[in-house]
Design a protein around this motif. Structure first.
Motif, PDB file in Angstrom:
ATOM      1  N   VAL A 213       0.847  -1.192   0.000  1.00 48.30           N
ATOM      2  CA  VAL A 213       0.000   0.000   0.000  1.00 48.30           C
ATOM      3  C   VAL A 213       0.881   1.240   0.000  1.00 48.30           C
ATOM      4  O   VAL A 213       2.051   1.204   0.382  1.00 48.30           O
ATOM      5  CB  VAL A 213      -0.941   0.043   1.227  1.00 48.30           C
ATOM      6  N   GLN A 214       0.300   2.335  -0.448  1.00 51.57           N
ATOM      7  CA  GLN A 214       0.991   3.622  -0.460  1.00 51.57           C
ATOM      8  C   GLN A 214       0.222   4.618   0.388  1.00 51.57           C
ATOM      9  O   GLN A 214      -0.995   4.741   0.262  1.00 51.57           O
ATOM     10  CB  GLN A 214       1.118   4.160  -1.887  1.00 51.57           C
ATOM     11  N   PHE A 215       0.934   5.304   1.269  1.00 45.67           N
ATOM     12  CA  PHE A 215       0.336   6.317   2.124  1.00 45.67           C
ATOM     13  C   PHE A 215       0.791   7.702   1.687  1.00 45.67           C
ATOM     14  O   PHE A 215       1.980   7.908   1.402  1.00 45.67           O
ATOM     15  CB  PHE A 215       0.753   6.109   3.592  1.00 45.67           C
ATOM     16  N   LEU A 216      -0.151   8.640   1.641  1.00 46.80           N
ATOM     17  CA  LEU A 216       0.150  10.066   1.531  1.00 46.80           C
ATOM     18  C   LEU A 216      -0.350  10.696   2.839  1.00 46.80           C
ATOM     19  O   LEU A 216      -1.538  10.650   3.136  1.00 46.80           O
ATOM     20  CB  LEU A 216      -0.543  10.699   0.334  1.00 46.80           C
ATOM     21  N   ILE A 217       0.569  11.247   3.618  1.00 42.83           N
ATOM     22  CA  ILE A 217       0.237  11.736   4.952  1.00 42.83           C
ATOM     23  C   ILE A 217       0.482  13.247   5.021  1.00 42.83           C
ATOM     24  O   ILE A 217       1.590  13.716   4.745  1.00 42.83           O
ATOM     25  CB  ILE A 217       1.096  11.018   6.020  1.00 42.83           C
ATOM     26  N   PHE A 218      -0.557  13.982   5.396  1.00 44.61           N
ATOM     27  CA  PHE A 218      -0.469  15.429   5.544  1.00 44.61           C
ATOM     28  C   PHE A 218      -0.621  15.759   7.026  1.00 44.61           C
ATOM     29  O   PHE A 218      -1.673  15.500   7.619  1.00 44.61           O
ATOM     30  CB  PHE A 218      -1.581  16.133   4.747  1.00 44.61           C
ATOM     31  N   SER A 219       0.424  16.308   7.623  1.00 50.21           N
ATOM     32  CA  SER A 219       0.369  16.622   9.044  1.00 50.21           C
ATOM     33  C   SER A 219       1.445  17.642   9.403  1.00 50.21           C
ATOM     34  O   SER A 219       2.549  17.624   8.835  1.00 50.21           O
ATOM     35  CB  SER A 219       0.571  15.352   9.888  1.00 50.21           C
ATOM     36  N   LYS A 220       1.114  18.525  10.360  1.00 50.19           N
ATOM     37  CA  LYS A 220       2.109  19.473  10.860  1.00 50.19           C
ATOM     38  C   LYS A 220       3.170  18.758  11.698  1.00 50.19           C
ATOM     39  O   LYS A 220       4.259  19.298  11.896  1.00 50.19           O
ATOM     40  CB  LYS A 220       1.410  20.544  11.700  1.00 50.19           C
ATOM     41  N   GLU A 221       2.848  17.562  12.174  1.00 48.71           N
ATOM     42  CA  GLU A 221       3.795  16.784  12.974  1.00 48.71           C
ATOM     43  C   GLU A 221       4.514  15.754  12.100  1.00 48.71           C
ATOM     44  O   GLU A 221       4.820  14.643  12.535  1.00 48.71           O
ATOM     45  CB  GLU A 221       3.054  16.071  14.114  1.00 48.71           C
ATOM     46  N   TYR A 222       4.811  16.150  10.864  1.00 49.11           N
ATOM     47  CA  TYR A 222       5.361  15.192   9.904  1.00 49.11           C
ATOM     48  C   TYR A 222       6.719  14.634  10.334  1.00 49.11           C
ATOM     49  O   TYR A 222       7.052  13.484  10.043  1.00 49.11           O
ATOM     50  CB  TYR A 222       5.458  15.837   8.520  1.00 49.11           C
ATOM     51  N   GLU A 223       7.510  15.433  11.032  1.00 52.04           N
ATOM     52  CA  GLU A 223       8.830  14.964  11.453  1.00 52.04           C
ATOM     53  C   GLU A 223       8.708  13.824  12.474  1.00 52.04           C
ATOM     54  O   GLU A 223       9.397  12.802  12.368  1.00 52.04           O
ATOM     55  CB  GLU A 223       9.642  16.121  12.039  1.00 52.04           C
ATOM     56  N   GLY A 250       2.573  26.589   2.156  1.00 51.15           N
ATOM     57  CA  GLY A 250       3.353  25.382   1.947  1.00 51.15           C
ATOM     58  C   GLY A 250       2.933  24.263   2.895  1.00 51.15           C
ATOM     59  O   GLY A 250       2.460  24.511   4.007  1.00 51.15           O
ATOM     60  N   VAL A 251       3.108  23.020   2.457  1.00 47.65           N
ATOM     61  CA  VAL A 251       2.740  21.863   3.261  1.00 47.65           C
ATOM     62  C   VAL A 251       3.709  20.722   2.950  1.00 47.65           C
ATOM     63  O   VAL A 251       4.213  20.611   1.825  1.00 47.65           O
ATOM     64  CB  VAL A 251       1.287  21.417   2.973  1.00 47.65           C
ATOM     65  N   LYS A 252       4.017  19.928   3.965  1.00 47.74           N
ATOM     66  CA  LYS A 252       4.875  18.768   3.781  1.00 47.74           C
ATOM     67  C   LYS A 252       4.013  17.512   3.621  1.00 47.74           C
ATOM     68  O   LYS A 252       3.049  17.323   4.363  1.00 47.74           O
ATOM     69  CB  LYS A 252       5.801  18.594   4.981  1.00 47.74           C
ATOM     70  N   VAL A 253       4.381  16.689   2.668  1.00 47.64           N
ATOM     71  CA  VAL A 253       3.633  15.460   2.395  1.00 47.64           C
ATOM     72  C   VAL A 253       4.573  14.265   2.560  1.00 47.64           C
ATOM     73  O   VAL A 253       5.643  14.228   1.946  1.00 47.64           O
ATOM     74  CB  VAL A 253       3.049  15.453   0.972  1.00 47.64           C
ATOM     75  N   LEU A 254       4.177  13.326   3.406  1.00 40.87           N
ATOM     76  CA  LEU A 254       4.958  12.102   3.593  1.00 40.87           C
ATOM     77  C   LEU A 254       4.457  11.015   2.656  1.00 40.87           C
ATOM     78  O   LEU A 254       3.246  10.768   2.575  1.00 40.87           O
ATOM     79  CB  LEU A 254       4.869  11.615   5.041  1.00 40.87           C
ATOM     80  N   VAL A 255       5.367  10.389   1.956  1.00 40.26           N
ATOM     81  CA  VAL A 255       5.029   9.272   1.082  1.00 40.26           C
ATOM     82  C   VAL A 255       5.652   8.009   1.674  1.00 40.26           C
ATOM     83  O   VAL A 255       6.864   7.955   1.907  1.00 40.26           O
ATOM     84  CB  VAL A 255       5.547   9.492  -0.348  1.00 40.26           C
ATOM     85  N   VAL A 256       4.818   7.002   1.940  1.00 45.25           N
ATOM     86  CA  VAL A 256       5.283   5.763   2.569  1.00 45.25           C
ATOM     87  C   VAL A 256       4.766   4.574   1.774  1.00 45.25           C
ATOM     88  O   VAL A 256       3.569   4.504   1.467  1.00 45.25           O
ATOM     89  CB  VAL A 256       4.796   5.655   4.033  1.00 45.25           C
ATOM     90  N   LEU A 257       5.644   3.654   1.439  1.00 39.40           N
ATOM     91  CA  LEU A 257       5.266   2.383   0.828  1.00 39.40           C
ATOM     92  C   LEU A 257       5.488   1.289   1.865  1.00 39.40           C
ATOM     93  O   LEU A 257       6.560   1.208   2.479  1.00 39.40           O
ATOM     94  CB  LEU A 257       6.101   2.106  -0.419  1.00 39.40           C
ATOM     95  N   ALA A 258       4.476   0.459   2.076  1.00 38.72           N
ATOM     96  CA  ALA A 258       4.564  -0.566   3.124  1.00 38.72           C
ATOM     97  C   ALA A 258       3.745  -1.778   2.716  1.00 38.72           C
ATOM     98  O   ALA A 258       2.947  -1.732   1.769  1.00 38.72           O
ATOM     99  CB  ALA A 258       4.056  -0.015   4.452  1.00 38.72           C
ATOM    100  N   TYR A 259       3.951  -2.883   3.448  1.00 40.63           N
ATOM    101  CA  TYR A 259       3.096  -4.040   3.262  1.00 40.63           C
ATOM    102  C   TYR A 259       1.727  -3.752   3.861  1.00 40.63           C
ATOM    103  O   TYR A 259       1.612  -3.026   4.849  1.00 40.63           O
ATOM    104  CB  TYR A 259       3.696  -5.282   3.933  1.00 40.63           C
ATOM    105  N   LYS A 260       0.699  -4.334   3.272  1.00 36.34           N
ATOM    106  CA  LYS A 260      -0.651  -4.043   3.738  1.00 36.34           C
ATOM    107  C   LYS A 260      -0.861  -4.479   5.179  1.00 36.34           C
ATOM    108  O   LYS A 260      -1.632  -3.863   5.919  1.00 36.34           O
ATOM    109  CB  LYS A 260      -1.683  -4.722   2.835  1.00 36.34           C
ATOM    110  N   ARG A 261      -0.163  -5.536   5.604  1.00 39.34           N
ATOM    111  CA  ARG A 261      -0.301  -5.993   6.977  1.00 39.34           C
ATOM    112  C   ARG A 261       0.236  -4.974   7.976  1.00 39.34           C
ATOM    113  O   ARG A 261      -0.028  -5.078   9.180  1.00 39.34           O
ATOM    114  CB  ARG A 261       0.420  -7.328   7.167  1.00 39.34           C
ATOM    115  N   PHE A 278      -4.326  14.177   7.907  1.00 38.59           N
ATOM    116  CA  PHE A 278      -5.070  13.784   6.708  1.00 38.59           C
ATOM    117  C   PHE A 278      -4.263  12.692   6.023  1.00 38.59           C
ATOM    118  O   PHE A 278      -3.081  12.879   5.712  1.00 38.59           O
ATOM    119  CB  PHE A 278      -5.258  14.981   5.778  1.00 38.59           C
ATOM    120  N   ILE A 279      -4.901  11.540   5.793  1.00 40.37           N
ATOM    121  CA  ILE A 279      -4.185  10.374   5.281  1.00 40.37           C
ATOM    122  C   ILE A 279      -4.921   9.796   4.072  1.00 40.37           C
ATOM    123  O   ILE A 279      -6.139   9.635   4.091  1.00 40.37           O
ATOM    124  CB  ILE A 279      -4.062   9.273   6.355  1.00 40.37           C
ATOM    125  N   SER A 280      -4.149   9.465   3.059  1.00 37.51           N
ATOM    126  CA  SER A 280      -4.688   8.763   1.899  1.00 37.51           C
ATOM    127  C   SER A 280      -3.951   7.439   1.764  1.00 37.51           C
ATOM    128  O   SER A 280      -2.715   7.394   1.775  1.00 37.51           O
ATOM    129  CB  SER A 280      -4.499   9.598   0.622  1.00 37.51           C
TER     130      SER A 280
END
Length: 298
Positions: A213-223, A250-261, A278-280
């Motif tokens: 799965v791929q996550f797009l994470i929008f958060s002020k606490e991204y670090e 401006g906004v920081k977006v985290l991109v994460v690829l992980a196993y679905k489990r 905010f998470i996709s």
């Protein structure tokens, strides 16, 4: 701070209750169907079963001894979080295998064939369904029954071999070895059928946990979120610069690829840090590269 701590505690308690229920299902699959019909599957329970069929030594004791040896290597390599739930599962499953066998055993010490004589295939299907259900519940709660999971995780840490392939290789050797006990290829075939059915049921329970799965994470606490994802899930994180078009800020977006489990674990740690993030999440048909499958070319 009290409320989040209480919520985390209750979540952990719930995890252990679900893991226990899954282990009950797994133990009953063995005691009611696999052992009476002398069916073997993979994992250290499969090794214990083969030893039991050949010598009469209780399978739960073999299971515990083998896993105790493996855990001495796994604690330092795989970390305490993995080890705690795995140790719990090993101890509880050992006790449940003992209890469930006592529950179904005849007074003379034999095991009744609940499906009737000659119904090996039906026993194989029903036992596999119970075991697959149990394993699925355990895995969805970030648990593990140890055994080949430990071996695969250790090897995967140091070699470019996927967890799935390593587990399958171990299971293939274990199931095939039952031929030397029975001298009957039917037992080997039943073992592979059981392994196949367990895999289908397990995947159904965890809703395709082996997919990526791929996550797009929008958060002020991204670090903080990025640091915890890297530390706890061992997944890479990419930070992208974006612009919120409505606010023009401006906004920081985290991109994460992980196993679905790993989805549940990632959602949990994000919620712990920023409940308003905010998470996709989207399914990915294939992920190739370091930490996933090797790049495939024809």
């Amino acid at each position: 701070m009290a409320n989040p701590s209480k919520a985390i505690l209750m979540r952990e308690v719930k995890d252990y209750l679900y893991i226990t229920f899954g282990l009950i299902s797994y133990a009953m699959g063995w005691a009611a169907f696999f052992i009476p019909y002398q069916i073997t599957i993979g994992g250290t329970t499969g090794i214990g079963a083969i030893i039991y069929y050949a010598t009469g030594f209780p399978m739960q004791y073999s299971y515990f001894i083998i896993n105790a040896i493996l855990m001495t290597f796994a604690i330092k390599i795989l970390g305490p979080k993995f080890s705690i739930k795995t140790i719990y599962s090993i101890i509880v499953l050992t006790l449940l295998l003992e209890f469930c066998q006592w529950l179904v055993r005849n007074p003379d010490g034999t095991f009744p064939q609940l499906m009737g004589e000659g119904q090996d295939f039906m026993a194989c299907i029903l036992g596999s369904a119970l075991c697959g259900l149990g394993l699925g519940i355990v895995f969805t709660r970030n648990g593990s029954t140890g055994g080949t999971d430990i071996i695969a995780a250790i090897v995967h840490k140091y070699r470019d071999i996927t967890l799935g392939r390593m587990v399958m290789a171990c299971d293939f050797v274990i199931i095939s070895s039952c031929y030397f006990v029975f001298g009957d290829w039917r037992r080997v075939i039943f073992g592979f059928v059981a392994l196949f059915v367990i895999g289908i049921v397990l995947d159904y329970v965890v809703n395709g946990a082996r997919q990526s799965v791929q996550f797009l994470i929008f958060s002020k606490e991204y670090e903080k979120i990025a640091d915890r994802i890297i530390k706890e899930t061992h997944r890479g994180v990419t930070v992208l610069d974006g612009t919120g078009w409505y606010t023009k800020s401006g906004v920081k977006v985290l991109v994460v690829l992980a196993y679905k489990r790993q989805s549940v674990e990632i959602f949990r740690l994000i919620k712990d840090i920023d409940p308003h993030a905010f998470i996709s999440q989207s399914s990915v048909t294939g992920v190739y590269g370091e930490g996933f499958d090797p790049l495939k070319t024809k």
